[in-house]
Design a protein around this motif. Structure first.
Motif, PDB file in Angstrom:
ATOM      1  N   ASN A  45       4.561  -2.656   9.079  1.00 34.13           N
ATOM      2  CA  ASN A  45       4.090  -2.265   7.746  1.00 34.13           C
ATOM      3  C   ASN A  45       5.078  -2.680   6.669  1.00 34.13           C
ATOM      4  O   ASN A  45       4.679  -3.114   5.582  1.00 34.13           O
ATOM      5  N   GLU A  46       6.352  -2.543   6.940  1.00 33.88           N
ATOM      6  CA  GLU A  46       7.373  -2.927   5.972  1.00 33.88           C
ATOM      7  C   GLU A  46       7.398  -4.450   5.780  1.00 33.88           C
ATOM      8  O   GLU A  46       7.589  -4.935   4.664  1.00 33.88           O
ATOM      9  N   ILE A  47       7.171  -5.184   6.850  1.00 34.88           N
ATOM     10  CA  ILE A  47       7.114  -6.650   6.753  1.00 34.88           C
ATOM     11  C   ILE A  47       5.941  -7.070   5.865  1.00 34.88           C
ATOM     12  O   ILE A  47       6.093  -7.923   4.981  1.00 34.88           O
ATOM     13  N   LEU A  48       4.780  -6.461   6.089  1.00 33.96           N
ATOM     14  CA  LEU A  48       3.610  -6.787   5.270  1.00 33.96           C
ATOM     15  C   LEU A  48       3.837  -6.407   3.812  1.00 33.96           C
ATOM     16  O   LEU A  48       3.506  -7.175   2.903  1.00 33.96           O
ATOM     17  N   LYS A  49       4.392  -5.229   3.583  1.00 28.55           N
ATOM     18  CA  LYS A  49       4.671  -4.790   2.219  1.00 28.55           C
ATOM     19  C   LYS A  49       5.565  -5.796   1.509  1.00 28.55           C
ATOM     20  O   LYS A  49       5.295  -6.183   0.365  1.00 28.55           O
ATOM     21  N   ARG A  50       6.610  -6.236   2.177  1.00 26.40           N
ATOM     22  CA  ARG A  50       7.516  -7.235   1.577  1.00 26.40           C
ATOM     23  C   ARG A  50       6.790  -8.536   1.277  1.00 26.40           C
ATOM     24  O   ARG A  50       7.021  -9.165   0.249  1.00 26.40           O
ATOM     25  N   HIS A  51       5.911  -8.946   2.189  1.00 25.63           N
ATOM     26  CA  HIS A  51       5.152 -10.178   1.986  1.00 25.63           C
ATOM     27  C   HIS A  51       4.258 -10.058   0.746  1.00 25.63           C
ATOM     28  O   HIS A  51       4.221 -10.966  -0.092  1.00 25.63           O
TER      29      HIS A  51
END
Length: 84
Positions: free
Chosen positions: A4-10
């Motif tokens: 989820n954090e990876i997607l948010k950053r993207h």
């Protein structure tokens, strides 16, 4: 880092790219409007990122291209939740 954090950053990176390039201009317009309504930088970017996220998910689920019209409509309706 969790997925989820990876997607948010993207999604936030996409917002940053939109703001830096000025394309589409509606992203900067929404950002400026949200700030004038009292949203701080981070919250304004997160709201815009929700619109970006919806388009990415829809594109993946339907195998259709990014829907620019819907994206712009959702930007203009912020802070309301983006709609499909």
């Amino acid at each position: 880092m969790n997925p989820n954090e990876i997607l948010k950053r993207h999604f936030l990176t996409t917002v940053e790219e939109h703001l830096a390039s000025g394309e589409p201009p509606q992203t900067a317009e929404a950002y400026q409007r949200l700030q004038s309504e009292g949203y701080n930088d981070g919250d304004a970017r997160l709201l815009i990122a929700q619109c970006v996220a919806l388009e990415y998910v829809q594109s993946i689920q339907t195998d259709l291209p990014f829907d620019h019209e819907r994206f712009v409509k959702n930007l203009s309706n912020l802070p309301a939740q983006p709609m499909m």
